[in-house]
Write a protein that holds these residues in place. Sequence first.
Motif, PDB file in Angstrom:
ATOM      1  N   ALA A   1     -46.545  -8.363 -71.028  1.00 19.33           N
ATOM      2  CA  ALA A   1     -46.331  -8.265 -72.474  1.00 19.33           C
ATOM      3  C   ALA A   1     -45.059  -8.999 -72.889  1.00 19.33           C
ATOM      4  O   ALA A   1     -45.025  -9.692 -73.912  1.00 19.33           O
ATOM      5  CB  ALA A   1     -46.262  -6.803 -72.890  1.00 19.33           C
ATOM      6  N   ARG A   2     -43.992  -8.858 -72.101  1.00 20.90           N
ATOM      7  CA  ARG A   2     -42.741  -9.549 -72.416  1.00 20.90           C
ATOM      8  C   ARG A   2     -42.910 -11.060 -72.281  1.00 20.90           C
ATOM      9  O   ARG A   2     -42.352 -11.837 -73.065  1.00 20.90           O
ATOM     10  CB  ARG A   2     -41.627  -9.060 -71.495  1.00 20.90           C
ATOM     11  N   ALA A   3     -43.672 -11.496 -71.301  1.00 22.50           N
ATOM     12  CA  ALA A   3     -43.947 -12.931 -71.164  1.00 22.50           C
ATOM     13  C   ALA A   3     -44.710 -13.442 -72.383  1.00 22.50           C
ATOM     14  O   ALA A   3     -44.418 -14.528 -72.907  1.00 22.50           O
ATOM     15  CB  ALA A   3     -44.746 -13.188 -69.887  1.00 22.50           C
ATOM     16  N   ALA A   4     -45.674 -12.656 -72.851  1.00 23.48           N
ATOM     17  CA  ALA A   4     -46.429 -13.044 -74.052  1.00 23.48           C
ATOM     18  C   ALA A   4     -45.512 -13.124 -75.268  1.00 23.48           C
ATOM     19  O   ALA A   4     -45.677 -13.999 -76.122  1.00 23.48           O
ATOM     20  CB  ALA A   4     -47.560 -12.043 -74.300  1.00 23.48           C
ATOM     21  N   ASP A   5     -44.543 -12.207 -75.361  1.00 19.94           N
ATOM     22  CA  ASP A   5     -43.572 -12.257 -76.453  1.00 19.94           C
ATOM     23  C   ASP A   5     -42.840 -13.595 -76.468  1.00 19.94           C
ATOM     24  O   ASP A   5     -42.656 -14.222 -77.521  1.00 19.94           O
ATOM     25  CB  ASP A   5     -42.543 -11.125 -76.302  1.00 19.94           C
ATOM     26  N   LEU A   6     -42.397 -14.040 -75.290  1.00 20.27           N
ATOM     27  CA  LEU A   6     -41.655 -15.302 -75.204  1.00 20.27           C
ATOM     28  C   LEU A   6     -42.529 -16.488 -75.594  1.00 20.27           C
ATOM     29  O   LEU A   6     -42.091 -17.396 -76.313  1.00 20.27           O
ATOM     30  CB  LEU A   6     -41.108 -15.485 -73.786  1.00 20.27           C
ATOM     31  N   VAL A   7     -43.779 -16.484 -75.124  1.00 23.98           N
ATOM     32  CA  VAL A   7     -44.697 -17.573 -75.466  1.00 23.98           C
ATOM     33  C   VAL A   7     -44.960 -17.593 -76.971  1.00 23.98           C
ATOM     34  O   VAL A   7     -44.907 -18.656 -77.617  1.00 23.98           O
ATOM     35  CB  VAL A   7     -46.023 -17.414 -74.690  1.00 23.98           C
TER      36      VAL A   7
ATOM     37  N   ILE B   1     -46.637  -6.026 -79.433  1.00 22.35           N
ATOM     38  CA  ILE B   1     -45.435  -6.851 -79.377  1.00 22.35           C
ATOM     39  C   ILE B   1     -44.236  -5.958 -79.034  1.00 22.35           C
ATOM     40  O   ILE B   1     -43.541  -5.457 -79.931  1.00 22.35           O
ATOM     41  CB  ILE B   1     -45.196  -7.578 -80.716  1.00 22.35           C
ATOM     42  N   PRO B   2     -43.965  -5.701 -77.759  1.00 24.19           N
ATOM     43  CA  PRO B   2     -42.851  -4.825 -77.377  1.00 24.19           C
ATOM     44  C   PRO B   2     -41.501  -5.285 -77.896  1.00 24.19           C
ATOM     45  O   PRO B   2     -40.599  -4.474 -78.108  1.00 24.19           O
ATOM     46  CB  PRO B   2     -42.899  -4.855 -75.838  1.00 24.19           C
ATOM     47  N   ARG B   3     -41.350  -6.582 -78.131  1.00 26.97           N
ATOM     48  CA  ARG B   3     -40.073  -7.105 -78.638  1.00 26.97           C
ATOM     49  C   ARG B   3     -39.675  -6.386 -79.931  1.00 26.97           C
ATOM     50  O   ARG B   3     -38.495  -6.088 -80.163  1.00 26.97           O
ATOM     51  CB  ARG B   3     -40.210  -8.617 -78.864  1.00 26.97           C
ATOM     52  N   LEU B   4     -40.649  -6.094 -80.784  1.00 28.70           N
ATOM     53  CA  LEU B   4     -40.342  -5.419 -82.046  1.00 28.70           C
ATOM     54  C   LEU B   4     -39.953  -3.965 -81.824  1.00 28.70           C
ATOM     55  O   LEU B   4     -39.168  -3.404 -82.595  1.00 28.70           O
ATOM     56  CB  LEU B   4     -41.538  -5.516 -83.002  1.00 28.70           C
TER      57      LEU B   4
END
Length: 278
Positions: A13-19, A150-153
């Motif tokens: 999930a964190r990798a997807a956030d960066l992409v 989106i864990p970043r949020l």
Amino acid sequence: MVLLLGTPNEGIARAADLVAEQLSKEKDSRDVNEPWEDDKKDFEGWKNFESVEEVECPALETFWQKYMWKKAPVKITKSVEHFPARERWTMKYLLQVAGQRTVPVELGRDYTHPHWTQQLMPLCTFVKRHLLESSPVTGYLAQHSLFVQIPRLMDDLLIPDYCTSTPDINIWFGPKGTVSPLHHDPKHNLLTQIRGHKRILLFPPQEEGLYPFSKECLMSNTSQVDPENPDSEKFPEFSSAKGLSCVLGPGDVLYIPPKWWHHVRSLSASLSVSFWWE
């Protein structure tokens, strides 16, 4: 698929956030207008409804004993000032973090209307059509678990100490005029206002003049009455219903107990987060 739906695997999930963030920067790095206009004339009381009790950041024991256990709604101020989202969630930031992520947008007046529907679209498309431009159809990102996607949020939020168990967390994001029709939910709810203003009308569970849809209907937790424009011929008992009203601004929190009926209208472009727990 992770970009579309999220994943319980935090590393992926964190990798997807960066992409996704890099895609958003490449797609559009321009500044955008902040749509959180304040129309103060809409923020007055509603008819002859009494105002919800308001308290400033009550102690946990006070909240649990006076409000939660008694199932009494209350407006709480100055309890989420430490949330990073309070300063960080500008429109530019949200588009950089989530602009290219696909989200389910509700289209139409509200979910009781026959022409209401949903459509998947990138968040940037939703923002452009329904918040930065004037669309003939209301769009609402409502009751969506964006923070799983989106864990970043989620890094910008904290779970309020008032929650007595792990909550379900959803976002409510849309332009002025979005409506959640009069309904009730089975869980405790802390409706937390991050941007903009909302007006909430509330009725206690025992109120009999609300004409819910039949128990055989999927909307059995929803009233047939539009409290802003009630049909006195079809719903004559609603005129004697006793309710409460409340306006939430940035940083305000409304505790809505289980089974309390509530109708929500955005008085400006608005972004809210709900914390539901049992």
